[in-house]
Design an enzyme around this catalytic site. Structure first.
Site, PDB file in Angstrom:
ATOM      1  N   LYS A  44     -60.044 -62.399 131.204  1.00  0.00           N
ATOM      2  CA  LYS A  44     -60.602 -62.710 132.513  1.00  0.00           C
ATOM      3  C   LYS A  44     -60.769 -61.410 133.287  1.00  0.00           C
ATOM      4  O   LYS A  44     -59.973 -60.493 133.140  1.00  0.00           O
ATOM      5  CB  LYS A  44     -59.629 -63.637 133.260  1.00  0.00           C
ATOM      6  CG  LYS A  44     -60.126 -64.110 134.612  1.00  0.00           C
ATOM      7  CD  LYS A  44     -61.066 -65.270 134.460  1.00  0.00           C
ATOM      8  CE  LYS A  44     -61.509 -65.815 135.822  1.00  0.00           C
ATOM      9  NZ  LYS A  44     -62.451 -64.909 136.521  1.00  0.00           N
ATOM     10  N   VAL A  70     -67.746 -68.286 140.285  1.00  0.00           N
ATOM     11  CA  VAL A  70     -66.292 -68.340 140.422  1.00  0.00           C
ATOM     12  C   VAL A  70     -65.790 -67.235 141.341  1.00  0.00           C
ATOM     13  O   VAL A  70     -64.841 -67.423 142.110  1.00  0.00           O
ATOM     14  CB  VAL A  70     -65.619 -68.251 139.035  1.00  0.00           C
ATOM     15  CG1 VAL A  70     -64.111 -68.122 139.183  1.00  0.00           C
ATOM     16  CG2 VAL A  70     -65.962 -69.498 138.212  1.00  0.00           C
ATOM     17  N   LEU A  72     -64.712 -64.036 140.417  1.00  0.00           N
ATOM     18  CA  LEU A  72     -63.661 -63.187 139.843  1.00  0.00           C
ATOM     19  C   LEU A  72     -62.245 -63.583 140.264  1.00  0.00           C
ATOM     20  O   LEU A  72     -61.403 -62.723 140.533  1.00  0.00           O
ATOM     21  CB  LEU A  72     -63.905 -61.716 140.206  1.00  0.00           C
ATOM     22  CG  LEU A  72     -65.054 -61.020 139.490  1.00  0.00           C
ATOM     23  CD1 LEU A  72     -65.244 -59.608 140.035  1.00  0.00           C
ATOM     24  CD2 LEU A  72     -64.805 -60.957 137.988  1.00  0.00           C
ATOM     25  N   ASN A 125     -67.008 -54.559 134.123  1.00  0.00           N
ATOM     26  CA  ASN A 125     -67.925 -55.525 134.726  1.00  0.00           C
ATOM     27  C   ASN A 125     -68.531 -54.829 135.936  1.00  0.00           C
ATOM     28  O   ASN A 125     -67.883 -54.703 136.977  1.00  0.00           O
ATOM     29  CB  ASN A 125     -67.160 -56.784 135.142  1.00  0.00           C
ATOM     30  CG  ASN A 125     -68.079 -57.831 135.751  1.00  0.00           C
ATOM     31  OD1 ASN A 125     -69.240 -57.561 136.053  1.00  0.00           O
ATOM     32  ND2 ASN A 125     -67.554 -59.025 135.951  1.00  0.00           N
ATOM     33  N   CYS A 128     -70.705 -56.367 140.116  1.00  0.00           N
ATOM     34  CA  CYS A 128     -70.057 -56.760 141.369  1.00  0.00           C
ATOM     35  C   CYS A 128     -70.712 -56.027 142.535  1.00  0.00           C
ATOM     36  O   CYS A 128     -71.228 -54.928 142.381  1.00  0.00           O
ATOM     37  CB  CYS A 128     -68.573 -56.414 141.333  1.00  0.00           C
ATOM     38  SG  CYS A 128     -67.697 -57.167 139.968  1.00  0.00           S
ATOM     39  N   LYS A 163     -70.454 -53.243 130.454  1.00  0.00           N
ATOM     40  CA  LYS A 163     -71.158 -54.518 130.351  1.00  0.00           C
ATOM     41  C   LYS A 163     -72.395 -54.484 131.235  1.00  0.00           C
ATOM     42  O   LYS A 163     -72.304 -54.266 132.447  1.00  0.00           O
ATOM     43  CB  LYS A 163     -70.236 -55.671 130.762  1.00  0.00           C
ATOM     44  CG  LYS A 163     -70.809 -57.054 130.455  1.00  0.00           C
ATOM     45  CD  LYS A 163     -69.763 -58.131 130.682  1.00  0.00           C
ATOM     46  CE  LYS A 163     -70.252 -59.501 130.225  1.00  0.00           C
ATOM     47  NZ  LYS A 163     -69.220 -60.548 130.384  1.00  0.00           N
ATOM     48  N   THR A 191     -74.552 -62.474 132.970  1.00  0.00           N
ATOM     49  CA  THR A 191     -75.336 -63.640 133.370  1.00  0.00           C
ATOM     50  C   THR A 191     -76.605 -63.279 134.134  1.00  0.00           C
ATOM     51  O   THR A 191     -76.680 -62.250 134.805  1.00  0.00           O
ATOM     52  CB  THR A 191     -74.495 -64.582 134.250  1.00  0.00           C
ATOM     53  OG1 THR A 191     -73.993 -63.841 135.369  1.00  0.00           O
ATOM     54  CG2 THR A 191     -73.337 -65.172 133.474  1.00  0.00           C
ATOM     55  N   GLY A 241     -74.723 -64.003 124.939  1.00  0.00           N
ATOM     56  CA  GLY A 241     -75.715 -64.732 125.706  1.00  0.00           C
ATOM     57  C   GLY A 241     -76.203 -65.942 124.940  1.00  0.00           C
ATOM     58  O   GLY A 241     -77.137 -65.853 124.147  1.00  0.00           O
TER      59      GLY A 241
END
Length: 302
Positions: A44, A70, A72, A125, A128, A163, A191, A241
């Site tokens: 996560k 969600v 994060l 990630n 953000c 990513k 996404t 994906g």
């Protein structure tokens, strides 16, 4: 036959990795199958401080997939280091810590803290909001991709996977930027931006108004972007994906992915990642091949 792959000196027993945000820290899925049957687990998304995430509703089904916002939600890096990181260290599986932040300083701080983790690799990630630059995501422009990747690789001793977001002008340019910033590999795609609307109330279904689209509906986009990046960089690619079967995984490998991540399919079928790993193993064994020999073997028409 051989199903093992190597990325940045880290060996995976097979190329199937559970994707971040869909697998928690593995505890729930370990009730269905041994985590050691996978090549890797991507945790996560972790931030410096604990995050509660966005208010509900923050997930909804859509045609061929799902939307999530969600936000994060996670227990924070210190809780992870004290608990889940130690538990996962006892599993015979590669652990990739997915990390996120709102500022460059956040990423640097968590990059330093992750050095103390048992996790073997780090996934950035970078989709953000960048608070200090007008809310723009770090992953949009090549220069910001290179800058944030370089900032983390400078302080983090673990191999860094950047990513990549698909919501960009040219994802190949961003892959090149990540490579220039010192990334050991890139993973893609994150996404796609999307929205679901309730026609009766004339309001978005998600409280956050929009969210990230994932699932089988994004697979054609992901395959094209993996192929584009394979032809743009020399570092390994981890594809994701819409992967829901071992043949899906094989398509990504043929398009240039060294390994793949299984995400949304885990929600529909808790054993999805396990089933895909077993299916790929049967294919490789039945054809007596090395899975690495199939990477990037796509034959274009014309």
């Amino acid at each position: 036959m051989n199903l093992s792959v190597e990325i940045a000196g880290v060996k995976f027993k097979n190329p199937i990795i559970a994707a971040s945000g869909t697998f928690g820290f593995g505890a729930e899925y370990s009730e269905f199958y041994p985590l050691s049957s996978l090549g890797g687990i991507c945790t996560k998304g972790l931030t410096i401080a604990k995050k509660e995430g966005n208010p509900p509703p923050r997930a909804t089904e859509t045609y061929g997939g799902m939307l999530n916002a969600v936000g994060l939600q996670n227990p924070g890096i210190e809780h992870f280091l004290a608990t889940d990181d130690k538990t996962l260290a006892n599993e015979d599986v590669v652990v990739i810590a997915n990390v996120a932040g709102s500022t460059t300083e956040d990423y640097i701080a968590i990059g330093e803290r992750i050095n103390d983790a048992n996790a073997q690799m780090v996934e950035l990630n970078i989709s953000c909001p960048n608070v200090k630059e007008g809310g723009m995501a770090f992953g949009v422009l090549p220069e910001s991709v290179e800058r944030i990747t370089a900032a983390v690789t400078k302080v983090c001793r673990k191999p860094v996977i950047t990513k990549l977001s698909p919501n960009v002008a040219c994802i190949a340019d961003n892959a090149r930027a990540a490579e220039a910033g010192g990334a050991a590999a890139v993973s893609l795609i994150n996404t796609l931006s999307g929205m679901a609307v309730n026609w009766k109330t004339r309001r978005p279904i998600l409280a956050n108004n929009n969210g990230g689209l994932s699932g089988p509906c994004v697979k054609p986009v992901a395959l094209k972007m993996v192929w584009d990046c394979y032809n743009a960089v020399k570092i390994p690619i981890i594809g994701l994906g819409g992967i829901a079967s071992w043949t899906d995984a094989l398509e990504f490998i043929i398009c240039g992915a060294r390994a793949v991540q299984v995400g949304t399919a885990n929600f529909a079928t808790p054993t999805a990642a396990y089933d895909i790993a077993r299916g790929l193993e049967e294919y490789v064994r039945g054809n007596d091949i090395d899975i690495n020999d199939l990477v990037g073997t796509l034959i274009l028409n014309g």
